[in-house]
Design an enzyme around this catalytic site. Structure first.
Site, PDB file in Angstrom:
ATOM      1  N   HIS A 119      27.842  36.247  57.555  1.00  0.00           N
ATOM      2  CA  HIS A 119      27.330  35.450  56.426  1.00  0.00           C
ATOM      3  C   HIS A 119      25.981  34.806  56.738  1.00  0.00           C
ATOM      4  O   HIS A 119      25.578  33.870  56.060  1.00  0.00           O
ATOM      5  CB  HIS A 119      28.355  34.383  56.032  1.00  0.00           C
ATOM      6  N   CYS A 147       7.600  26.444  53.009  1.00  0.00           N
ATOM      7  CA  CYS A 147       7.146  27.340  54.070  1.00  0.00           C
ATOM      8  C   CYS A 147       5.779  26.895  54.599  1.00  0.00           C
ATOM      9  O   CYS A 147       4.835  26.753  53.812  1.00  0.00           O
ATOM     10  CB  CYS A 147       7.059  28.759  53.513  1.00  0.00           C
ATOM     11  N   ALA A 232      43.268  27.308  67.760  1.00  0.00           N
ATOM     12  CA  ALA A 232      42.421  28.276  68.456  1.00  0.00           C
ATOM     13  C   ALA A 232      42.149  27.880  69.906  1.00  0.00           C
ATOM     14  O   ALA A 232      42.271  28.704  70.814  1.00  0.00           O
ATOM     15  CB  ALA A 232      41.102  28.422  67.695  1.00  0.00           C
TER      16      ALA A 232
HETATM   17  P1  NAD Z   1      38.590  30.533  56.139  1.00  0.00           P
HETATM   18  O1  NAD Z   1      38.960  31.840  55.560  1.00  0.00           O
HETATM   19  O2  NAD Z   1      37.488  30.522  57.109  1.00  0.00           O
HETATM   20  O3  NAD Z   1      39.962  29.891  56.766  1.00  0.00           O
HETATM   21  C1  NAD Z   1      40.125  28.817  57.597  1.00  0.00           C
HETATM   22  C2  NAD Z   1      41.415  29.116  58.405  1.00  0.00           C
HETATM   23  O4  NAD Z   1      41.402  28.345  59.606  1.00  0.00           O
HETATM   24  C3  NAD Z   1      42.754  28.809  57.726  1.00  0.00           C
HETATM   25  O5  NAD Z   1      43.580  29.952  57.765  1.00  0.00           O
HETATM   26  C4  NAD Z   1      43.374  27.698  58.608  1.00  0.00           C
HETATM   27  O6  NAD Z   1      44.796  27.765  58.680  1.00  0.00           O
HETATM   28  C5  NAD Z   1      42.747  27.999  59.931  1.00  0.00           C
HETATM   29  N1  NAD Z   1      42.688  26.887  60.889  1.00  0.00           N
HETATM   30  C6  NAD Z   1      42.637  25.561  60.666  1.00  0.00           C
HETATM   31  N2  NAD Z   1      42.593  24.869  61.825  1.00  0.00           N
HETATM   32  C7  NAD Z   1      42.610  25.794  62.824  1.00  0.00           C
HETATM   33  C8  NAD Z   1      42.568  25.725  64.240  1.00  0.00           C
HETATM   34  N3  NAD Z   1      42.478  24.564  64.881  1.00  0.00           N
HETATM   35  N4  NAD Z   1      42.621  26.883  64.951  1.00  0.00           N
HETATM   36  C9  NAD Z   1      42.708  28.082  64.318  1.00  0.00           C
HETATM   37  N5  NAD Z   1      42.734  28.206  62.985  1.00  0.00           N
HETATM   38  C10 NAD Z   1      42.678  27.080  62.236  1.00  0.00           C
HETATM   39  O7  NAD Z   1      38.369  29.560  54.966  1.00  0.00           O
HETATM   40  P2  NAD Z   1      37.193  28.704  54.365  1.00  0.00           P
HETATM   41  O8  NAD Z   1      36.969  27.469  55.122  1.00  0.00           O
HETATM   42  O9  NAD Z   1      37.480  28.635  52.923  1.00  0.00           O
HETATM   43  O10 NAD Z   1      35.875  29.566  54.585  1.00  0.00           O
HETATM   44  C11 NAD Z   1      35.219  30.267  53.609  1.00  0.00           C
HETATM   45  C12 NAD Z   1      34.028  30.916  54.236  1.00  0.00           C
HETATM   46  O11 NAD Z   1      33.064  29.938  54.636  1.00  0.00           O
HETATM   47  C13 NAD Z   1      34.383  31.686  55.502  1.00  0.00           C
HETATM   48  O12 NAD Z   1      33.523  32.779  55.591  1.00  0.00           O
HETATM   49  C14 NAD Z   1      34.068  30.687  56.581  1.00  0.00           C
HETATM   50  O13 NAD Z   1      33.840  31.258  57.824  1.00  0.00           O
HETATM   51  C15 NAD Z   1      32.832  29.949  56.014  1.00  0.00           C
HETATM   52  N6  NAD Z   1      32.785  28.592  56.585  1.00  0.00           N
HETATM   53  C16 NAD Z   1      32.144  28.469  57.768  1.00  0.00           C
HETATM   54  C17 NAD Z   1      32.162  27.264  58.425  1.00  0.00           C
HETATM   55  C18 NAD Z   1      31.446  27.188  59.749  1.00  0.00           C
HETATM   56  O14 NAD Z   1      30.406  27.835  59.922  1.00  0.00           O
HETATM   57  N7  NAD Z   1      32.014  26.451  60.701  1.00  0.00           N
HETATM   58  C19 NAD Z   1      32.823  26.151  57.868  1.00  0.00           C
HETATM   59  C20 NAD Z   1      33.460  26.311  56.625  1.00  0.00           C
HETATM   60  C21 NAD Z   1      33.442  27.574  56.003  1.00  0.00           C
END
Ligand code: NAD
Length: 246
Positions: A119, A147, A232
């Site tokens: 992404h 920019c 994780a």
């Molecule tokens: P997602 O599909 O990324 O799901 C989050 C998952 O993490 C859930 O299944 C949840 O049960 C699990 N989870 C929660 N705590 C955890 C832990 N400690 N260890 C392992 N798993 C754990 O869902 P989203 O947040 O709706 O994301 C949507 C999109 O946006 C995705 O592509 C995501 O990667 C991106 N996003 C990225 C970030 C980031 O860059 N850190 C943050 C939010 C969303």
């Protein structure tokens, strides 16, 4: 859980090409909440700030929230034990690549090298003329940022709603799906398409799927072979210890 953990350790040890597929869950223990769910970012912020049409129409309003979430807040996060364990597995030649849906840079910060950012990322800012700059070299006190070369509006280099997947990351991710004999899916609901196709494609090519998540997901009942329930960082630390022992 021990049984699943031991199975996972054996699979990774015997694998010729293990790939990790990570979602927002891997960064939760670094203090970054997921988007969805009760404590998710969208319970506090309006996701329309990441819609392209809104961004170009109201760049200042959009950037004010983008800065708060992705630069002031995400910017302070540090890799946790799960990111570090994946970087260590790569050094040990037990992991070939990471396909991540995350935009937070924490895999690179942890020292991983072969990371495909499905992404995009928040590290770079780009303008419509394709000039790009490290975000930390741009002054975000005055919004929206422009920019330095052509004065066009700068946008974070992650994809907004409705934007296509970056070509190179897409190609590399699906090449990894072709090559993988084991995929470790960490912290992803499997609800975000087309990213969720990567582990599915790997499974269709014969890969074994290990999944680490505190909750069951769309993957769990469909493609997962070994489900390890838990956070994780705890699970990845145990896997790393197990691999170092054998
Ligand atoms: P997602 O599909 O990324 O799901 C989050 C998952 O993490 C859930 O299944 C949840 O049960 C699990 N989870 C929660 N705590 C955890 C832990 N400690 N260890 C392992 N798993 C754990 O869902 P989203 O947040 O709706 O994301 C949507 C999109 O946006 C995705 O592509 C995501 O990667 C991106 N996003 C990225 C970030 C980031 O860059 N850190 C943050 C939010 C969303």
């Amino acid at each position: 859980m021990d049984d699943a953990l031991n199975k996972a350790i054996k699979l990774i040890k015997e694998s010729k090409y293990t790939v990790a597929f990570t979602g927002a869950g891997i960064s939760v223990e670094s203090g970054i909440p997921p988007f969805r769910g009760e404590t998710g970012l969208w319970s506090k912020y309006n996701p329309e700030i990441l819609e392209l049409s809104y961004f170009y129409q109201y760049p200042k309003e959009s950037w004010t929230v983008i800065k708060e979430i992705f630069y002031d807040f995400f910017g302070k996060a540090k890799p946790n034990k799960a990111h570090l364990a994946l970087a260590e597995l790569e050094k040990l030649n037990l992991l070939k690549a990471i396909v991540t849906q995350n935009i937070d840079n924490l895999h690179f910060d942890a020292g991983s090298k072969e990371v495909y950012e499905f992404h995009g990322n928040s590290r770079m800012l780009v303008c419509s003329n394709n000039h790009s700059f490290e975000a930390n070299s741009i002054n975000l006190e005055e919004l929206p940022p422009k920019c330095p070369k052509c004065n066009e509006l700068l946008k974070p280099d992650f994809i907004f709603f409705g934007e296509g997947i970056p070509e190179l990351a897409y190609r590399k991710s699906f090449e990894a799906a072709e090559k993988a004999d084991v995929v470790i899916v960490i912290g992803s609901t499997g609800e975000v398409y087309p990213a969720s196709n990567m582990p599915k494609q790997a499974k269709a090519n014969g890969a074994t799927i290990i999944e680490i998540n505190p909750e069951k997901t769309l993957f769990s009942e469909s493609i997962t072979d070994v489900f390890i329930k838990g956070k994780a960082s705890e699970i990845m630390e145990k896997i790393l210890i197990g691999l170092n022992k054998k």
